[in-house]
Design a protein around this motif. Sequence first.
Motif, PDB file in Angstrom:
ATOM      1  N   UNK A 216       0.833  -1.197   0.000  1.00 36.01           N
ATOM      2  CA  UNK A 216       0.000   0.000   0.000  1.00 36.01           C
ATOM      3  C   UNK A 216       0.875   1.257   0.000  1.00 36.01           C
ATOM      4  N   UNK A 217       1.934   1.250   0.785  1.00 41.33           N
ATOM      5  CA  UNK A 217       2.851   2.384   0.836  1.00 41.33           C
ATOM      6  C   UNK A 217       3.487   2.629  -0.529  1.00 41.33           C
ATOM      7  N   UNK A 218       4.011   1.571  -1.138  1.00 44.33           N
ATOM      8  CA  UNK A 218       4.651   1.700  -2.454  1.00 44.33           C
ATOM      9  C   UNK A 218       3.657   2.188  -3.492  1.00 44.33           C
ATOM     10  N   UNK A 219       2.463   1.602  -3.493  1.00 42.14           N
ATOM     11  CA  UNK A 219       1.435   1.988  -4.456  1.00 42.14           C
ATOM     12  C   UNK A 219       1.090   3.470  -4.314  1.00 42.14           C
ATOM     13  N   UNK A 220       0.862   3.933  -3.096  1.00 44.01           N
ATOM     14  CA  UNK A 220       0.500   5.330  -2.892  1.00 44.01           C
ATOM     15  C   UNK A 220       1.593   6.273  -3.366  1.00 44.01           C
ATOM     16  N   UNK A 221       2.851   5.944  -3.069  1.00 44.32           N
ATOM     17  CA  UNK A 221       3.953   6.802  -3.486  1.00 44.32           C
ATOM     18  C   UNK A 221       4.121   6.826  -5.001  1.00 44.32           C
ATOM     19  N   UNK A 222       4.035   5.655  -5.626  1.00 44.87           N
ATOM     20  CA  UNK A 222       4.239   5.584  -7.072  1.00 44.87           C
ATOM     21  C   UNK A 222       3.082   6.252  -7.817  1.00 44.87           C
ATOM     22  N   UNK A 223       1.854   6.008  -7.377  1.00 47.99           N
ATOM     23  CA  UNK A 223       0.701   6.641  -8.026  1.00 47.99           C
ATOM     24  C   UNK A 223       0.777   8.153  -7.869  1.00 47.99           C
ATOM     25  N   UNK A 224       1.213   8.618  -6.718  1.00 44.49           N
ATOM     26  CA  UNK A 224       1.395  10.060  -6.514  1.00 44.49           C
ATOM     27  C   UNK A 224       2.410  10.621  -7.504  1.00 44.49           C
ATOM     28  N   UNK A 225       3.505   9.878  -7.720  1.00 47.84           N
ATOM     29  CA  UNK A 225       4.532  10.320  -8.666  1.00 47.84           C
ATOM     30  C   UNK A 225       3.999  10.347 -10.096  1.00 47.84           C
ATOM     31  N   UNK A 226       3.180   9.370 -10.443  1.00 51.34           N
ATOM     32  CA  UNK A 226       2.587   9.341 -11.783  1.00 51.34           C
ATOM     33  C   UNK A 226       1.660  10.543 -11.979  1.00 51.34           C
ATOM     34  N   UNK A 227       0.847  10.835 -10.981  1.00 50.74           N
ATOM     35  CA  UNK A 227      -0.134  11.913 -11.090  1.00 50.74           C
ATOM     36  C   UNK A 227       0.516  13.274 -11.242  1.00 50.74           C
TER      37      UNK A 227
ATOM     38  N   UNK B 285       4.008  13.913 -11.683  1.00 52.78           N
ATOM     39  CA  UNK B 285       5.244  14.000 -12.456  1.00 52.78           C
ATOM     40  C   UNK B 285       4.977  14.344 -13.913  1.00 52.78           C
ATOM     41  N   UNK B 286       6.050  14.644 -14.633  1.00 51.81           N
ATOM     42  CA  UNK B 286       5.933  14.944 -16.058  1.00 51.81           C
ATOM     43  C   UNK B 286       5.565  13.688 -16.832  1.00 51.81           C
ATOM     44  N   UNK B 287       4.576  13.799 -17.676  1.00 54.28           N
ATOM     45  CA  UNK B 287       4.174  12.672 -18.520  1.00 54.28           C
ATOM     46  C   UNK B 287       5.332  12.266 -19.428  1.00 54.28           C
ATOM     47  N   UNK B 288       5.535  10.973 -19.558  1.00 60.51           N
ATOM     48  CA  UNK B 288       6.598  10.473 -20.416  1.00 60.51           C
ATOM     49  C   UNK B 288       7.939  10.298 -19.728  1.00 60.51           C
ATOM     50  N   UNK B 289       8.074  10.835 -18.510  1.00 56.88           N
ATOM     51  CA  UNK B 289       9.315  10.652 -17.760  1.00 56.88           C
ATOM     52  C   UNK B 289       9.140   9.500 -16.780  1.00 56.88           C
ATOM     53  N   UNK B 290      10.194   8.727 -16.593  1.00 58.89           N
ATOM     54  CA  UNK B 290      10.113   7.532 -15.756  1.00 58.89           C
ATOM     55  C   UNK B 290       9.933   7.886 -14.282  1.00 58.89           C
ATOM     56  N   UNK B 291       9.150   7.069 -13.598  1.00 60.82           N
ATOM     57  CA  UNK B 291       9.095   7.088 -12.137  1.00 60.82           C
ATOM     58  C   UNK B 291      10.128   6.078 -11.654  1.00 60.82           C
ATOM     59  N   UNK B 292      11.043   6.517 -10.791  1.00 61.95           N
ATOM     60  CA  UNK B 292      12.167   5.675 -10.398  1.00 61.95           C
ATOM     61  C   UNK B 292      12.032   5.273  -8.930  1.00 61.95           C
ATOM     62  N   UNK B 293      12.067   3.972  -8.694  1.00 65.01           N
ATOM     63  CA  UNK B 293      12.000   3.417  -7.339  1.00 65.01           C
ATOM     64  C   UNK B 293      13.361   2.819  -7.014  1.00 65.01           C
ATOM     65  N   UNK B 294      13.958   3.252  -5.912  1.00 62.49           N
ATOM     66  CA  UNK B 294      15.290   2.777  -5.531  1.00 62.49           C
ATOM     67  C   UNK B 294      15.257   2.240  -4.108  1.00 62.49           C
ATOM     68  N   UNK B 295      15.801   1.043  -3.931  1.00 62.69           N
ATOM     69  CA  UNK B 295      15.920   0.420  -2.616  1.00 62.69           C
ATOM     70  C   UNK B 295      17.391   0.291  -2.253  1.00 62.69           C
ATOM     71  N   UNK B 296      17.716   0.635  -1.011  1.00 61.69           N
ATOM     72  CA  UNK B 296      19.082   0.477  -0.513  1.00 61.69           C
ATOM     73  C   UNK B 296      19.010  -0.156   0.862  1.00 61.69           C
TER      74      UNK B 296
END
Length: 211
Positions: free
Chosen positions: A67-78, A80-91
Amino acid sequence: QALLNDLTDFNRTNLGLGIPVACGEVDLGLLCAEELARLRVVYPGQRFELSVDGNCCGRWDGLRLQQLVCNLVVNAVKYGDAGRAVRVALVGRGGEVELAVRNDGPTIPESTLARIFEPLSRGENSTTQPGLGLGLYIVREIARAHGGSIEARSADGTTVFAARLAREALQARGAGSGAMPWATIDAAGDREFLPDGRQQPAARERESSGG
């Protein structure tokens, strides 16, 4: 359904109950890969990138982190600039794992960043987007329920939301100032760990015993 879940979680935290988590072994890299695969179906024209550095396994609530990942990624899609990648990084380093979600787009003003995790709070560009402004608030509460934290940064056309999670959520109870109390449910679902460290039967067990 997602909106209903957010409202339920909001009501729980608003009552001071916090968000319950049922912890088990989770590979956060695999979880993110599976969630991004699902979101590619929902947003077929959107590019998603995932990088994993180090050991990103721990004892967390997999459904809550999804749920956390989904909310963050969907927020970035909404936003962010269309056509630019949404980048998820884990460390993964030591006893902690950091999850960062980046998108390119308009820089978020400092005044908006200061309240971005508050409930029912929406950004300047939110008038064209559906929703109640609960998504990022729920993200913050999920991170807190795991003894973790989250921050937002925005500069030079790049916005980053970075969550930090202790590998062992139960050991991290009480970390993070200002966090609301919560009950952490073990994987078997038969015990609740209260904010002060006490244990009690889970709600369903108490109901069956009349307690």
